[in-house]
Design an enzyme around this catalytic site. Structure first.
Site, PDB file in Angstrom:
ATOM      1  N   GLU A  24       0.805  -1.219   0.000  1.00  0.00           N
ATOM      2  CA  GLU A  24       0.000   0.000   0.000  1.00  0.00           C
ATOM      3  C   GLU A  24       0.835   1.265   0.000  1.00  0.00           C
ATOM      4  O   GLU A  24       0.476   2.252  -0.646  1.00  0.00           O
ATOM      5  CB  GLU A  24      -0.969  -0.010   1.193  1.00  0.00           C
ATOM      6  CG  GLU A  24      -2.106  -1.020   1.069  1.00  0.00           C
ATOM      7  CD  GLU A  24      -1.683  -2.468   1.220  1.00  0.00           C
ATOM      8  OE1 GLU A  24      -0.557  -2.713   1.700  1.00  0.00           O
ATOM      9  OE2 GLU A  24      -2.466  -3.365   0.875  1.00  0.00           O
TER      10      GLU A  24
ATOM     11  N   HIS B 126     -11.641  -4.740   8.042  1.00  0.00           N
ATOM     12  CA  HIS B 126     -12.409  -4.535   6.805  1.00  0.00           C
ATOM     13  C   HIS B 126     -13.617  -3.620   7.030  1.00  0.00           C
ATOM     14  O   HIS B 126     -14.477  -3.546   6.167  1.00  0.00           O
ATOM     15  CB  HIS B 126     -12.902  -5.874   6.244  1.00  0.00           C
ATOM     16  CG  HIS B 126     -11.807  -6.739   5.680  1.00  0.00           C
ATOM     17  ND1 HIS B 126     -10.839  -7.304   6.461  1.00  0.00           N
ATOM     18  CD2 HIS B 126     -11.525  -7.120   4.413  1.00  0.00           C
ATOM     19  CE1 HIS B 126     -10.018  -8.015   5.698  1.00  0.00           C
ATOM     20  NE2 HIS B 126     -10.402  -7.915   4.452  1.00  0.00           N
TER      21      HIS B 126
HETATM   22  C1  LIG Z   1      -1.985  -4.903   3.994  1.00  0.00           C
HETATM   23  C2  LIG Z   1      -3.064  -5.633   3.316  1.00  0.00           C
HETATM   24  N1  LIG Z   1      -3.416  -5.296   2.058  1.00  0.00           N
HETATM   25  C3  LIG Z   1      -4.416  -5.936   1.431  1.00  0.00           C
HETATM   26  C4  LIG Z   1      -5.095  -6.940   2.049  1.00  0.00           C
HETATM   27  C5  LIG Z   1      -6.218  -7.670   1.339  1.00  0.00           C
HETATM   28  N2  LIG Z   1      -5.744  -9.019   1.038  1.00  0.00           N
HETATM   29  C6  LIG Z   1      -6.015 -10.036   1.856  1.00  0.00           C
HETATM   30  S1  LIG Z   1      -5.213 -11.405   1.404  1.00  0.00           S
HETATM   31  C7  LIG Z   1      -4.526 -10.670   0.065  1.00  0.00           C
HETATM   32  C8  LIG Z   1      -3.616 -11.449  -0.805  1.00  0.00           C
HETATM   33  C9  LIG Z   1      -2.528 -12.074  -0.028  1.00  0.00           C
HETATM   34  O1  LIG Z   1      -1.728 -12.837  -0.864  1.00  0.00           O
HETATM   35  P1  LIG Z   1      -0.544 -13.696  -0.267  1.00  0.00           P
HETATM   36  O2  LIG Z   1       0.331 -12.853   0.588  1.00  0.00           O
HETATM   37  O3  LIG Z   1       0.087 -14.402  -1.401  1.00  0.00           O
HETATM   38  O4  LIG Z   1      -1.261 -14.726   0.707  1.00  0.00           O
HETATM   39  P2  LIG Z   1      -2.376 -15.804   0.331  1.00  0.00           P
HETATM   40  O5  LIG Z   1      -3.693 -15.117   0.402  1.00  0.00           O
HETATM   41  O6  LIG Z   1      -2.081 -16.326  -1.019  1.00  0.00           O
HETATM   42  O7  LIG Z   1      -2.240 -16.846   1.391  1.00  0.00           O
HETATM   43  C10 LIG Z   1      -4.935  -9.344  -0.006  1.00  0.00           C
HETATM   44  C11 LIG Z   1      -4.538  -8.415  -1.074  1.00  0.00           C
HETATM   45  C12 LIG Z   1      -4.711  -7.258   3.365  1.00  0.00           C
HETATM   46  N3  LIG Z   1      -5.325  -8.230   4.063  1.00  0.00           N
HETATM   47  N4  LIG Z   1      -3.706  -6.604   3.969  1.00  0.00           N
END
Ligand SMILES: Cc1ncc(C[n+]2csc(CCOP(=O)(O)OP(=O)(O)O)c2C)c(N)n1
Ligand SMILES: [Mg+2]
Lengths: 321, 356
Positions: free
Chosen positions: A59, A128
């Protein structure tokens, strides 16, 4: 055309991208996925990957990069997936977006619109459901808007994209698909810095915005009270005049917001009313807001946020004072 | 003048291949048949738990859930490599690690019903809470490891982050801090190839995520994240060598076989063919093939296990559904004391029955 808030915002972004090729969108999942709420749906197909950028997950990177784009002559629209994750970009917003124009005496400015969903009542996971408007309004330099309906959402977005300023555009998640409205298909603006009197009345003034607007509206119609309801639409800069004019007429003021009570937007409004219209009031100013706690897990969110019952009781109290 | 500053190679470790064949030269010598059966059972339990959460979510009985199906080997291999006193620092998809570390399953159902109480870990579970802000847990893992070292505990921290999470500043800062503070920390990248709709290839043009260790001056390697034995080996050897060689970053290559969360629709952005290509690499299947070939597993044992696990899960759901929360707990747990001004707010809310 009948549009909900998601389609109204999508339409606004589409029109802005058509009319100004410097408008670019960036953020997590804004491309193929169309954003997790689908606000940017279809735009990558229409405008390509150069203008609709799926960024890495960061972000501060998204907001900082958008600031750089703006300084380079673009008009970026970064999306932060949820307001709870925008704190990671807070330094960029406060230290740079808010100050660039001032520190360079208008030599350099940051025209951009940071979009993010806000507010709760959606049984979501932690972080959220936040209502952080006051954090961006405090201290100056960032324009903060929060629409409560599809028509205003589109008009405020068009206006924001015509300004040369950083705008924090807060989109109440709960209202995204709650109802549809007749929204013109062509471009139009809703003024930023101007509140909207959505119901005229004589007995009390209720100042509100965002998710609380439909709740306040319902309570007022059910109770058959003669309330004047002001939808702020813009939080910073505050439309003080509309508030004071109304309060001077009704003599009673109540502020309703979903964000926590203490140190909130309501405190600012109450302070201004007491400084400038105290002698025209015939009752204390009342604030109705969420508890002074971090937004809880879903089991108690309805215990935490103001609901119709709490708003109704506050109206009764104010009218008998 | 040119000076060589790092060795630009990344080891890729696989012990048990897709066909259930073991590389004997790499087989960890502290693993016996019973331990592999234990791994198999925990992976199955994690998958059964996952299926239950999804079905409860569809029935509206729990909130948004992030399934782990496909990622069992990474989670269980790491969990079983951890020693009792080691600490777990999760992101938000590591239910399998928690379960294999003895965290009560009913707690997940309680949290799923929307109560913070589910996140209260029983003493001795040695874990931090689920961290929803992606990557934000990584600096905590460094600090926690520093505290263990400071208090002269013979314990390490094992932290998890996603492939998407490695793009966050917090991740880079944590890897850098970990080397500089030389803390006992194993960082696991659970690289399931997706961050919601964003594929690994769009997260970074770096060839591997493990190589991000090099910029921080720490060790990095890749492991077949669908090979529970390789993950076990990498993590246990990593833990054993922390005191001498410093922190380590282990990228486990796996695949998110299902939705990102119950709020997600992958048909918008990924081809089912890509998912199908990973089906033969299933982490559970290959262990079953291995155990069956050795005569250590059969249908009868499978049936017995499935029944036991279903009962355990259903009992946990029943226990969680009997849980009754108290909204006053919101006020009582904000600070170590209740300030007067908050007490007034609480009294007002309680008198009004929280406006219900
Ligand atoms: C700081 C932040 N930005 C955005 C989100 C929304 N979000 C939740 S999970 C996710 C993707 C995460 O991907 P990854 O780190 O590969 O983990 P995975 O979900 O594949 O286990 C996003 C963008 C969040 N939870 N926290
Ligand atoms: Mg991922």
């Amino acid at each position: 055309m009948q549009m909900n808030m998601v389609s109204a915002l999508n339409n606004a972004l589409d029109l802005a991208m058509q009319e100004n090729e410097d408008v670019v969108l960036l953020g997590e999942d804004v491309g193929e996925d169309g954003g997790v709420f689908r606000v940017t749906d279809g735009l990558i197909k229409k405008y390509g990957e150069n203008r609709v950028i799926d960024t890495p997950l960061a972000e501060s990177g998204i907001i900082g990069t958008a600031i750089g784009m703006a300084l380079g002559g673009l008009h970026p629209v970064p999306e932060i997936q949820f307001a709870g994750f925008m704190y990671l970009g807070y330094s960029q917003l406060i230290n740079h977006a808010a100050r660039y124009r001032e520190r360079t005496r208008s030599g350099l400015s940051v025209p951009m619109v940071v979009r993010t969903p806000v507010g709760g009542g959606i049984r979501a996971l932690e972080h959220h459901s936040e209502s952080p408007e006051v954090l961006y309004s405090y201290g100056g330099g960032l324009i903060v808007v929060e629409p409560s309906n599809p028509y205003d959402a589109k008009g405020l977005m068009m206006k924001a994209l015509h300004l040369k300023d950083p705008v924090i555009f807060l989109e109440p998640t709960k209202l995204y698909r709650l109802f549809k409205q007749d929204v013109p298909e062509e471009s139009y603006e809703v003024d930023i810095g101007k509140a909207n009197i959505i119901r005229a009345g004589e007995d009390l003034t209720i100042i509100t915005y965002g998710t609380m607007v439909p709740i306040v509206n319902d309570v007022v119609s059910q109770k058959h009270v003669d309330a004047e309801i002001i939808d702020l639409r813009t939080i910073n800069p505050l439309d003080e005049k509309t508030i004071l004019d109304s309060v001077k007429k009704t003599g009673k003021a109540m502020i309703v917001h979903e964000a926590s009570l203490s140190f909130g937007v309501g405190a600012e409004i109450a302070a201004r009313i007491s400084e400038k219209a105290l002698y025209e009031l015939d009752a204390p100013i009342i604030r109705v807001a969420s508890l002074d706690l971090p937004y809880p897990f879903p089991a108690y969110e309805n215990y935490y946020m103001p609901n119709a019952k709490k708003v109704g009781a506050a109206i009764d109290r104010l009218l008998t004072m | 003048m040119l000076q060589k500053v790092f060795d630009g190679e990344i080891e890729y470790l696989q012990v048990l291949d897709e066909n259930g064949k073991v590389d004997a030269a790499l087989f960890p010598n502290d693993l016996d048949d019973n331990k592999i059966i234990e791994m198999y059972k925990y992976m199955c339990l994690a998958r059964a738990f996952d299926a239950k959460m999804l079905s409860l979510q569809r029935q509206g009985r729990v909130i948004t859930y992030a399934p782990l199906i496909g990622e069992e080997a990474t989670q269980i291999g790491a969990a079983l490599a951890m020693r009792k006193d080691d600490y777990l620092v999760p992101n938000f998809r590591q239910h399998g690690v928690f379960i294999a570390r003895g965290f009560p399953i009913e707690n997940f159902f309680i949290a799923g019903r929307g109560y913070e109480d589910g996140l209260k870990a029983p003493p001795g579970t040695n874990s931090l809470a689920v961290a929803v802000p992606v990557g934000s847990q990584m600096p905590h893992s460094v600090g926690l490891a520093y505290a263990l070292k400071y208090k002269k505990k013979d314990a390490a921290v094992v932290a998890f982050v996603g492939d998407g999470g490695t793009s966050e500043g917090d991740f880079y800062e944590a890897t850098n801090f970990s080397g500089e503070l030389k803390v006992p920390l194993v960082m696991i990248i659970e690289n399931n190839q997706w961050a919601i709709s964003v594929p690994r290839s769009k997260q970074s043009i770096a060839k591997t995520l493990a190589q991000k260790a090099f910029a921080a001056g720490i060790r990095g390697l890749q492991v077949d994240g669908n090979d529970v034995i390789a993950v076990y080996k990498a993590v246990s050897e990593g833990i054993k060598s922390l005191a001498t060689d410093g922190p380590i970053l282990i990228e486990c290559i796996t695949y998110r076989m299902s939705i990102h969360t119950t709020a997600d629709d992958p048909t918008k952005y990924r081809d089912q063919k890509d998912v199908d290509a990973w089906k033969p690499k299933d982490p559970i299947l290959r262990v079953k093939t291995y155990l069956s070939a050795k005569g250590l597993w059969n249908d009868e044992l499978e049936k017995q296990m499935t029944e036991e696990q279903a009962k355990k899960i259903n009992d946990s759901v029943a226990e969680a559904e009997a849980f009754k929360g108290d909204p006053k707990s919101m006020f009582d747990n904000l600070y170590s004391f209740v300030p007067d001004i908050l007490k007034d707010e609480e009294n007002e809310a309680v008198d009004a029955n929280f406006w219900q």
